[in-house]
Each structure stands twice: as C-alpha cells, then as structure tokens.
Design a protein around this motif. Structure first.
Motif, mmCIF file in Angstrom:
data_model
loop_
_atom_site.group_PDB
_atom_site.id
_atom_site.type_symbol
_atom_site.label_atom_id
_atom_site.label_comp_id
_atom_site.label_asym_id
_atom_site.label_seq_id
_atom_site.Cartn_x
_atom_site.Cartn_y
_atom_site.Cartn_z
ATOM 1 N N VAL A 92 -41.220 -75.055 12.844
ATOM 2 C CA VAL A 92 -40.430 -76.356 12.887
ATOM 3 C C VAL A 92 -40.095 -77.006 11.677
ATOM 4 N N ILE A 93 -41.242 -77.374 10.983
ATOM 5 C CA ILE A 93 -41.340 -78.051 9.697
ATOM 6 C C ILE A 93 -40.600 -77.038 8.707
ATOM 7 N N SER A 133 -35.822 -62.389 23.065
ATOM 8 C CA SER A 133 -34.962 -63.375 24.008
ATOM 9 C C SER A 133 -34.755 -64.688 23.131
ATOM 10 N N LEU A 134 -35.967 -65.511 22.923
ATOM 11 C CA LEU A 134 -35.739 -66.526 22.358
ATOM 12 C C LEU A 134 -34.970 -66.580 21.068
ATOM 13 N N ALA A 135 -35.046 -65.792 20.189
ATOM 14 C CA ALA A 135 -34.412 -65.786 18.979
ATOM 15 C C ALA A 135 -32.785 -65.517 19.209
ATOM 16 N N GLY A 136 -32.683 -64.830 20.467
ATOM 17 C CA GLY A 136 -31.268 -64.641 20.921
ATOM 18 C C GLY A 136 -30.661 -66.036 21.502
ATOM 19 N N LEU A 137 -31.433 -66.843 22.013
ATOM 20 C CA LEU A 137 -31.100 -67.940 22.581
ATOM 21 C C LEU A 137 -30.811 -69.077 21.383
ATOM 22 N N ALA A 138 -31.590 -68.906 20.037
ATOM 23 C CA ALA A 138 -31.483 -69.695 19.122
ATOM 24 C C ALA A 138 -30.002 -69.162 18.432
ATOM 25 N N GLY A 168 -35.269 -62.350 6.415
ATOM 26 C CA GLY A 168 -36.426 -62.753 5.489
ATOM 27 C C GLY A 168 -36.423 -64.258 5.468
ATOM 28 N N GLU A 169 -35.290 -64.902 5.825
ATOM 29 C CA GLU A 169 -35.230 -66.283 5.947
ATOM 30 C C GLU A 169 -36.195 -66.876 6.902
ATOM 31 N N VAL A 170 -36.192 -66.139 8.212
ATOM 32 C CA VAL A 170 -36.976 -66.776 9.286
ATOM 33 C C VAL A 170 -38.446 -66.493 9.024
ATOM 34 N N ALA A 206 -37.580 -69.566 14.376
ATOM 35 C CA ALA A 206 -38.752 -69.536 13.604
ATOM 36 C C ALA A 206 -40.032 -69.665 14.462
ATOM 37 N N CYS A 207 -39.923 -70.416 15.670
ATOM 38 C CA CYS A 207 -40.875 -70.263 16.458
ATOM 39 C C CYS A 207 -41.188 -69.127 17.272
ATOM 40 N N ALA A 208 -40.036 -68.622 17.684
ATOM 41 C CA ALA A 208 -39.828 -67.147 18.365
ATOM 42 C C ALA A 208 -40.525 -66.357 17.543
ATOM 43 N N PHE A 209 -40.088 -66.115 16.217
ATOM 44 C CA PHE A 209 -40.648 -65.289 15.339
ATOM 45 C C PHE A 209 -42.184 -65.371 15.160
ATOM 46 N N ASN A 210 -42.688 -66.783 14.978
ATOM 47 C CA ASN A 210 -44.012 -67.279 14.743
ATOM 48 C C ASN A 210 -44.767 -66.729 16.148
#
Lengths: 310, 239, 293
Positions: free
Chosen positions: A257-258, A212-217, A239-241, A38-42
């Motif tokens: 994060v929350i 990349s960070l989404a890939g890491l997650a 959609g969830e993210v 979610a942080c990567a998306f944000n």
C-alpha cells in the motif's frame, strides 16, 4: 501488542476518511486502485513465493471487461465490476494452470510471456478499441440508481470500501489455514507435498485469487478514470506493480500500500519529465535490489526491532 | 605423540579453524607432511576430515589459522591461486562433470607446474579410461569415475595430492587396484594426503596417520607403531 | 499443394524469409540468455536493451565518426560487451548468492534505465540505418534482398561458432564444467569469477551483434529490444535452457512458424509463439531440449 495494532488500524481508517479533504480525490482513488493491485501481487509473491511478472494482464483486462460491460453493453457498474473480477479470474485460471508447471524464474518468464500475448491480442481485438482504448466510460449511479457517483468525493468512499473489502479479504486469506499452507509451500514445497498437501492446487487457487483481485483493482481504475487503455495491460505496468510491492516491502501486509502511494505520487509529480520517469523507476529497482531488499516497511521494522533489543 | 616432524615440510597446518556459515567445524587443526610422504587423516564421520581438505584448498566459507605450502601462506588466498601453487584435490563425491566426456574431464584441470604426467602415462595407468574416452563422464562405473577423478589431477604437475575417501563404495577388487595405484604414485614422488574411513586400506599404504576428533588432530601414529596401537585406534574410530 | 490455401508462392517465401530473419535474432538472443543463465544464474532482462545498444552503437559510430557497418560489426559488440563487463563487476557480482528473482529484477531495472535514457535523448521514433549491401537476387520464386540473405547466413555462422566454442574447445569445457560445479573448477586453478565476467561480456556482445545486424532492417530506436526480449523469454521457455543447439534450433524454428502464420492467418502472427509456449508447457513442461531437474 494487539491493542496497539487496533489503534494503528483505527488511525489509518480515520486518515482514509478525511484524506479527500486534503488531497485530490482522483489521486487518492488511483493510488488505492494500485494499492489493491500491489496487495494482490504481494499475496502471490510474498506469501506463496510465486513471482508473476505479468500481472498487468489481469489489471488491464479487468479494466477492459468493466468498460465493455458498462460502456458498450450499457449495464450497471456493479455488473461491470463483477465482469472485471470474473474475467480476470478466468484468465488467471488458464494462465496460472500453465505457469505453475514451472517454478522459480521460469514462472516469472512464463507469466510475462502470457501477459505479452494478452497485450498483442488487446492491440488487435475489436472490443478493446485498439490504440485508442475504451474512452468515456459512463459513471452510472450505483445500487440501481440510488447512489450517484458523479462527484469524485462520493466515488472516493465507494473506492475506499472496495479497497477495504479486497484488502480485508487478503488479510483473512493470509491468516487462514489456507494461508499457512501457502507459506509452508513457499518455504519448502517438497516437504509440504510430503505432508499430503497438493501444492499445485494451492498455488493455482492463490494465483486465481490474486488475479481476481488484480481484476477488481483494474475495474475500479476504469470506473474512476472512465477509460481503459493498452498501457494497463503492458509489461511496464507489470513491472510497476513489482516495484510497488518491492519498495514497500515484500511479504509485509501494509508495504505494498505504501509502495503504491509512493510510486503513484512519484509518477504524478515527475510526469513533466516524460520518459525520465522510467529511468528513475529503473534506478529505484537497482538501488532496492542492491541495498534495501526488504523494502521500506521491512527495513523499518528491522530497525525498530534492533532499537528495542538494543 | 611420536615425533615425526620433518625439517622442511611440504605442507604445514597450524591452528586451522573453519566455518560453514554459522557452524564452526574446525577448532584448531595442526599437522604437517614432508615431501614424498603419504599421510592419512583418520577419524569418525563428522570430525572434520573433509573440511580439513577443503580448508587447505580454500573452498570453505571462512577459515583462519595458517596453512603453509612450500613455505607460502595460503590462508586468505582464493582457491584458484592455491591450486596454482601445486595442490590438487580429488573430492569425495568425485566431481566428474556430466556435460564433459571422459577425455574432456581428464584434460580439464590446467597444468600448474611442469613435470605432470602425460596423458599417455595416465592412460597406461588407467587403460579403461582410454577405451571410454568419448563417453559422457558420469556414464562411467563408480570405480572408473574414481580413476578418472584421480587421473585428471596427475596431469597438472601438482606435487601434493589430496584424496578424499577414494575407496568409498567400491568393490574390494577395485579398492585393491586403487591401493596399487596410490603406491605407484608415491613411488613417483607425489606427496599424498589421504582421508579414509577404511582403516585397513589406509594401513596398507600410509607412512603416518593423523587421528582427528571434534575438529582437531588429537594423535599421530607412524606406520611402524600401528600394530601396538590397534586398541587405541579402534577406540578412536569406534570400530 | 499450396494452391489449396490460395497463397501466392512469392508471398509465402517472402514471409518465410522474414521469419528466418526473426528466427536468427531469436536464436542469437536466446543463446546468449542461456549461456548467461548457466554461468550466472541470472536471467538477463537487460538483453533486449543490450541488443538495442548494439544497433545504437553502430548508428552512432556511422553518423558521428563515419565508421562503416563492417567495422561496427566488430566494434559495437566489443563496446557493448565491455559495458556488460562493467555491469557484471559492479552489480551482478554482488547478488549471485541471492534468489534468481533478484537478478531478474535488477536487470529489469537496468533495462528501464538504459531504454529510458535513450528514449529521453533520442525519442522513440527510429532512425534509419543504410543497408550495407545493395541489390538482391531473383531466385525465380522470389526476390532475395542481398543484405537479408547475409543476415541469415551471418547469424547461422555466429550461432554455430558459439556452439563450437562451447561444446568443442577448452574454454568451452571450462564453461560447461563451471556451470555444473564452479567451486571445484576454481579449485583446479581456474579463475572462475573472471570466467563468469567473460561469459556475461560474451553473451551481451552476442546480443549487441544481433542489434548491429538488425539495424539496417529495422529502425534504430530506443525501444527496439523491449518487445523482442519478451518473445525471447517465450523462446527460452519453449526450448529449455539446457542445450546450446536446442536454443539455435528453437530460435530459427519459431521464426519460421511465425513467418508461416503471417501468411496463413496474419492476426495470429505475433501471438503464435506464446501459443506454442502454452502447448509445450502442457506437453513437455521442461521445454523441448530441457532436462527436468
């Protein structure tokens, strides 16, 4: 103000360290994976103004790459994580280069369409295991055998370190000159271009970084749960993210994060209702868009400011 | 201020205030127009002339005060209802629709009252439009677009026409033509509220002039008194 | 000529017919999306769910009230269209002033709610809907099931009627003008908010009509529109949303390309549209019929 922030950060880290004593480590780890996702998306929507509605392709493919390297090729988990990040970055480079040719709502539709394409490929391609996915990915010891991760509690700290690495990277990026330029492009692309910034390059770089960070997650999730499936590349997860970032507050650092913890917890506790989880998720979307567009953290900080001012 | 108020004004504006978002543009505009009159709003750029027209039409963000048309209060009503009372608006940017051809543009505004001009009459007034009636609206020249923008509000039966700078950016010969048309429209009984920067043009057609400054009407000059007020007008308009 | 691919002709034409049918649905759905976007500035993610609602409405009318297909062809779009009107009045109307993304998110949320409810009530396995026209014609090179031929014709007629309505009628002129400059159109005395509601209702009705037509061909199921709407997004990106005829041509064309791919290289058949989208983004980012703004 700064000391207050340091205090909060210290408090959160202590909380994270003792968390597995009170909550299920697997739940915490899953939530951390989604939180990083979610942080990567944000990073992309909140700071570059680009709404990707297909981020599941990076998350899900990260999991597949990790699983393939670790299970099928029998390599170390570290290499699996690198493969997950690298693969997602490459996919991000290709889809991002095409998607940034359009703006706004088209960008969202294009990323969504590419994610659907990736989904269809995953259904058919031999290396993903099709409908079954990759099951039973082994949890091999890390650091060349020095750090066994069979225990969930040990793995939790590994996942926490990986999360903090990703989160810290995002934090640094947002507060770097690069992050400032991204915000300038988000607020007024034409002006940023007229100031000499090549907006497309910045957008693409942000897109690749976020992918990349989404890939890491996604790789982390495959490491934790030991499987990679079609669900994680599906439009539902894309959609969830969005929902996680929206619930927590777009463009806030901690909001996603929350949001991730809330949504993952909700899914856990409401799993017994079956399809009804979707209905609730959809209803949350509707309520947030209609009434709380700033998300929990955004609305809270508004309330806090008003209270201090008044 | 010379007193030229009419017994039964067609339009009476009092204490009109208007806002665009946070910015307060009109600070209490007041004036009135009698039936069949041709009145101009004069003033420098940014004094609120266009906003006054848009406020009468009901297409600004927020407005207060009173705008009575044929005795009916219009403040607080949506613009489509105001239009149906018989007010027609020709915007400064002309508002020709590019996805409509000339004839479709002409036929777009619905009839709001009986007694509008027929399409044939409009084509007689603007022969160019008839020739080009199948062309895309925005492919016309500036002058033709202006004629289309005026022409299409004549069909509807509206009796008050509000024209925002109809001569802006046009060649002198076209300006002259538009002047003739406006005079003809007045003869036909239309009441006209005209916003103009071009005072020389305005002076040739109008019965009275209202002068605006800083979102208010500050003066009124009847056509007959223009000669002796030239100095004052020049000061108002900064020419 | 086709012998070089060693493809039997009946198989080729069979797949092309299937492609044409899919194309008919792409055309009807992308048409509705484009019209709605023009007026409301909202990408209606609920479109797939509303297509499903059309099929479901027909199925429920048949199984509960024995209302035949031909009546449902009118009734179901009407019911679903009215439901759309309700959504517009209660929700969409309040967010027009916001960024387009919020409309996208709101309608995405709505589609989750609608599809989730139907999945919860009826499960995700489909229910069959009997074909209203039995039999077919032997065309020599292939067998044409009568109902499938009817679907293609009906979709074509509906698409062309929509085109005519928008491009050649007075109401259509209001619609085009209001897409450009709603404020001025309203200042001419036209009730633009009502026009917007009507547009949404019509767009949704069109999606529902596609759903009714699809019911006898596919299974009626809660998720029948989920993947479809994603493909339709790609169709819309490829065609660009500026032109009504463009949407129709792109929809049918892509259906045919998909059908053809199914013959030549089956594994690529469900990704080929996205590949086309990638190519169009490279060559003409605004879309085949789109104008760059």
């Amino acid at each position: 103000m700064t000391s207050q922030r340091t205090l909060i950060a210290a408090l959160l880290i202590v909380l994270a360290l003792v968390a597995p004593l009170v909550a299920y480590p697997v739940f915490l780890m899953t939530a951390l994976c989604f939180a990083l996702f979610a942080c990567a998306f944000n990073l992309l929507l909140g700071y570059a103004g680009l709404m990707s509605f297909g981020h599941a392709m990076f998350f899900g493919m990260g999991g597949y790459f990790f699983g393939y390297v670790v299970k099928t090729m029998g390599l170390a988990p570290e290499i699996g994580l690198l493969a997950g990040v690298g693969g997602a970055a490459l996919l991000g480079l290709v889809t991002g280069a095409l998607a940034i040719r359009r703006q706004g709502i088209y960008f969202a539709m294009i990323t969504l369409a590419f994610a659907q394409m990736v989904y269809f490929i995953c259904v058919q391609a031999p290396f993903t295991g099709g409908e079954d996915g990759l099951q039973g990915i082994p949890r091999r010891a890390l650091l060349g055998g020095l750090l066994p991760i069979d225990s969930d509690r040990t793995l939790y700290y590994v996942v926490l370190v990986l999360f903090l690495f990703g989160f810290g990277l995002i934090y640094r990026v947002i507060h770097s000159p690069f992050g400032q330029v991204l915000k300038a492009i988000r607020d007024n692309e034409q002006r940023a271009v007229s100031l000499g910034y090549e907006a497309d390059r910045y957008k693409l770089l942000a897109f690749v970084l976020s992918a990349s960070l989404a890939g890491l997650a996604g790789s982390m999730k495959a490491l934790v749960l030991q499987f990679a499936t079609l669900t994680d590349v599906s439009a539902g997860v894309s959609g969830e993210v969005v929902l996680m970032a929206l619930v927590g507050g777009l463009g806030t650092i901690f909001g996603p994060v929350i949001g991730a913890f809330i949504i993952v917890a909700m899914q856990n506790y409401l799993a017994f209702t079956g399809e009804f989880v979707l209905v609730i998720q959809g209803a949350i979307f509707v309520v947030i868009v209609m009434a709380f567009r700033k998300g929990l953290l955004g609305e809270f900080s508004d309330w806090w400011k008003r209270r201090r001012a008044g | 201020m010379a007193d030229a108020t009419t017994k039964d004004p067609l339009l009476k504006v009092e204490e009109l205030q208007a806002w665009y978002g946070e910015s307060h543009i009109l600070h209490g505009v007041g004036f009135e127009i009698g039936r069949g009159e041709l009145v101009t709003l004069l003033g420098r750029n940014g004094v609120g002339k266009t906003t006054t027209l848009r406020s009468i039409m009901g297409i600004v963000g927020k407005r207060s005060g009173s705008v009575r048309f044929e005795g009916q209060e219009t403040v607080g009503r949506p613009s489509n209802i105001i239009a149906r009372l018989g007010i027609a608006y020709c915007p400064e940017e002309r508002g020709i629709f590019s996805s409509l051809n000339v004839e479709e543009n002409l036929m777009l505004p619905p009839a709001v009252k009986p007694g509008g001009m027929s399409v044939e009459e409009i084509y007689t007034l603007f022969p160019n439009l008839k020739e080009r009636r199948r062309s895309q609206g925005t492919k016309l020249s500036g002058g033709e677009q202006q004629m289309l923008a005026i022409g299409r509000i004549l069909r509807t039966g509206a009796n008050l026409l509000m024209l925002d700078e109809p001569t802006e950016g046009l060649a002198p010969v076209i300006v002259q033509r538009i002047g003739e048309i406006i005079r003809q429209l007045k003869q036909r009984g239309f009441t006209i509220l005209l916003v103009e920067q071009n005072f020389h043009f305005a002076a040739t057609v109008a019965d009275r002039h209202y002068v605006m400054e800083d979102g208010r009407v500050v003066d009124m000059i009847v056509a007959a008194d223009v000669e002796k007020n030239v100095g004052k007008l020049q000061a108002y308009l900064g020419v | 000529m086709l012998d070089i691919f060693s493809i039997p002709l009946p198989a080729l034409f069979g797949q092309l017919l299937l492609g044409l049918i899919n194309g008919a649905f792409y055309a009807m759905l992308s048409l509705g999306l484009a019209v709605i976007f023009g007026m409301l500035n909202v990408i209606n993610f609920t479109h797939g769910a509303q297509y499903m609602l059309g099929a479901f409405a027909a199925w429920l009318l048949l199984t509960n009230l024995s209302i035949p297909f031909w009546a449902s062809l009118v009734l179901a779009p009407l019911i679903v269209g009215l439901f759309g009107v309700l959504i517009e009045r209660l929700l969409l109307k309040r967010i027009y002033h916001l960024d387009h993304l919020y409309g996208f998110l709101l309608t995405f949320g709505l589609s989750l709610v609608i599809e989730g409810l139907f999945q919860w009530k009826w499960g995700s396995s489909g229910a069959p809907y009997p074909s209203p026209i039995a039999g077919g014609y032997n065309l020599g090179f292939m067998f044409l099931p009568a109902y499938r031929g009817f679907v293609v014709l009906a979709a074509l007629v509906v698409c062309l009627a929509t085109w005519y309505g928008i491009e050649r009628t007075r109401l259509g002129a209001y619609l085009r003008a209001a897409t450009e400059n709603p404020t001025l159109v309203q200042a001419f005395g036209i009730n633009v908010p009502r026009l917007i509601t009507l547009t949404y209702g019509l767009g949704v009705g069109l999606a529902a009509l596609a759903g009714v037509l699809a019911a006898p061909i596919q299974q009626v199921s809660a998720l029948m529109g989920t993947n479809l709407v994603l493909v339709v997004f790609a169709v819309v990106v490829i065609g660009g949303m500026g032109s009504i005829m463009g949407s129709i041509v792109t929809g049918f064309g892509l259906g045919l390309i998909e059908g053809f791919t199914k013959v030549v290289y089956p594994p690529a058949s469900n990704t080929v549209i996205f590949v086309v989208m990638a190519i169009v983004l490279l060559v003409k980012p605004a879309g085949l019929f789109g104008q760059t703004k």
